[in-house]
Enzyme design. Structure first.
Site, PDB file in Angstrom:
ATOM      1  N   LYS A 113       7.152   6.522   2.518  1.00  0.00           N
ATOM      2  CA  LYS A 113       7.560   7.929   2.679  1.00  0.00           C
ATOM      3  C   LYS A 113       8.129   8.110   4.081  1.00  0.00           C
ATOM      4  O   LYS A 113       7.400   8.411   5.019  1.00  0.00           O
ATOM      5  CB  LYS A 113       6.378   8.873   2.450  1.00  0.00           C
ATOM      6  CG  LYS A 113       6.742  10.342   2.655  1.00  0.00           C
ATOM      7  CD  LYS A 113       5.638  11.307   2.262  1.00  0.00           C
ATOM      8  CE  LYS A 113       6.053  12.744   2.589  1.00  0.00           C
ATOM      9  NZ  LYS A 113       5.105  13.747   2.060  1.00  0.00           N
ATOM     10  N   GLU A 162       3.589   6.541   5.462  1.00  0.00           N
ATOM     11  CA  GLU A 162       4.507   7.557   5.988  1.00  0.00           C
ATOM     12  C   GLU A 162       4.682   7.451   7.505  1.00  0.00           C
ATOM     13  O   GLU A 162       3.955   8.068   8.271  1.00  0.00           O
ATOM     14  CB  GLU A 162       4.000   8.973   5.635  1.00  0.00           C
ATOM     15  CG  GLU A 162       4.936  10.061   6.150  1.00  0.00           C
ATOM     16  CD  GLU A 162       4.474  11.479   5.800  1.00  0.00           C
ATOM     17  OE1 GLU A 162       5.203  12.420   6.160  1.00  0.00           O
ATOM     18  OE2 GLU A 162       3.404  11.651   5.202  1.00  0.00           O
TER      19      GLU A 162
END
Length: 336
Positions: free
Chosen positions: A219, A177
């Site tokens: 992500k 992420e």
């Protein structure tokens, strides 16, 4: 679920009509959420709130996996079952946030680097024993006066790749992420440029550190105007520029992109996800890993009161159903 290969877990997390619930708020963050409904943040109230979400009947129709916090993955439900067992009984895969948060980056004022690599191998093995099958690590990139520096991007990308390699070694699918924050008055083109550079750097590091792309998920943020930008880009522009950016940077071997909602409202995040999925087929699945954009309505309905649990679960399932429709490009605003 327990004996699935990493590639199968990654694919299951981005199965059609499904996405990930991010319920991994740190103790400080969940306190801020509970403060908004005048509910004290105790180990019990935090457990009650998460159990409410995870035990909603039918959640498994829309939620493939849930990211937990260290406290939550060790908790038991009111009926005495470990929360991980409650989650699995819904056909949902348990996951775990493993980073230790963003701290000041040395010699770069105002920039942050995510910590938590020390002792990570042992922690990952422990989480795997408890029942986690995937993990998450968030890097934070800010746009502002001279920021981000390439130094900040490089340092965070290196840490993300080290984390991802250790996850795969431990039998966990890493969710990588790198979040370019919405905070600021930058326009969508500035967000595009920083997101493109960040993703290119991250995938370069993942390659260097031998991370298997088929066994991970990305992500990222959407390519979007800064919160304080006077001219906010429309839904179509966000979807078009986001997908173009990812076509330039994300290898086709990655099974899925699970977008974060990153400060968008529930409806904004849903509209953007829907517009992207309507734009045709891409080499990767385009799904969601939303926190607030799946939880805000449920939290407001609950108000910390046992008698409101059913109403809160209904609000959560309604939001999850709409987000699932957007995951398939079949959402419309009149479904709200």
């Amino acid at each position: 679920m327990d004996d699935m290969e990493l590639e199968d877990i990654a694919k299951a997390l981005v199965a059609p009509s499904k996405g990930i619930l991010a319920a991994d708020e740190s103790t400080g963050t969940i306190k801020k959420r509970l403060d908004t409904i005048n509910t004290p943040s105790t180990e019990e109230t935090r457990r009650d709130y998460r159990e409410l979400l995870l035990s909603s009947k039918g959640a498994g129709d829309y939620i493939s996996g849930v990211i937990l916090y260290d406290e939550t993955i060790r908790q038991t439900a009111k009926d005495g079952r470990p929360l991980t067992e409650l989650i699995k009984s819904q056909g949902i895969i348990p996951g775990i946030k493993v980073d230790m948060g963003a701290k000041s980056l040395a010699f770069s004022e105002g920039e942050l680097v995510t910590e938590g690599l020390d002792g990570l191998r042992d922690r990952l093995n422990d989480y795997h024993k408890i029942g986690a099958r995937f993990a998450k690590w968030r890097a934070v990139i800010s746009i502002g006066d001279g920021a981000p520096s390439q130094y900040c991007i490089d340092t965070n990308a290196h840490a993300l790749a080290r984390y991802a390699a250790l996850c795969q070694e431990a039998g966990l699918v890493p969710i990588v992420e790198p979040e370019v924050l919405m905070d600021g008055d930058h326009n969508i083109d500035e967000c595009y440029a920083v997101t493109e550079t960040t993703l290119k750097t991250v995938f370069d590091e993942l390659y260097k550190q031998r991370v298997v792309l088929e066994q991970m998920l990305l992500k990222p943020n959407m390519v979007i105007s800064g919160k304080d930008c006077p001219e906010q880009a429309g839904v179509e522009e966000v979807a078009t520029k986001t997908l173009y950016c990812f076509e330039q940077t994300v290898p086709a071997a990655v099974p899925g992109i699970v977008f974060l909602s990153g400060g968008q409202t529930e409806q904004q995040a849903t509209e953007h996800l829907n517009a992207m999925n309507k734009m045709g087929k891409f080499p990767w699945e385009i799904s969601y890993s939303f926190g607030r954009a799946l939880q805000a309505s449920a939290l407001a309905a609950w108000q910390g009161k046992p008698e409101n649990v059913e109403a809160a679960q209904a609000a959560f399932l309604h939001r999850a159903k709409l987000t699932s429709a957007a995951r398939d490009g079949e959402y419309s605003a009149d479904m709200e």
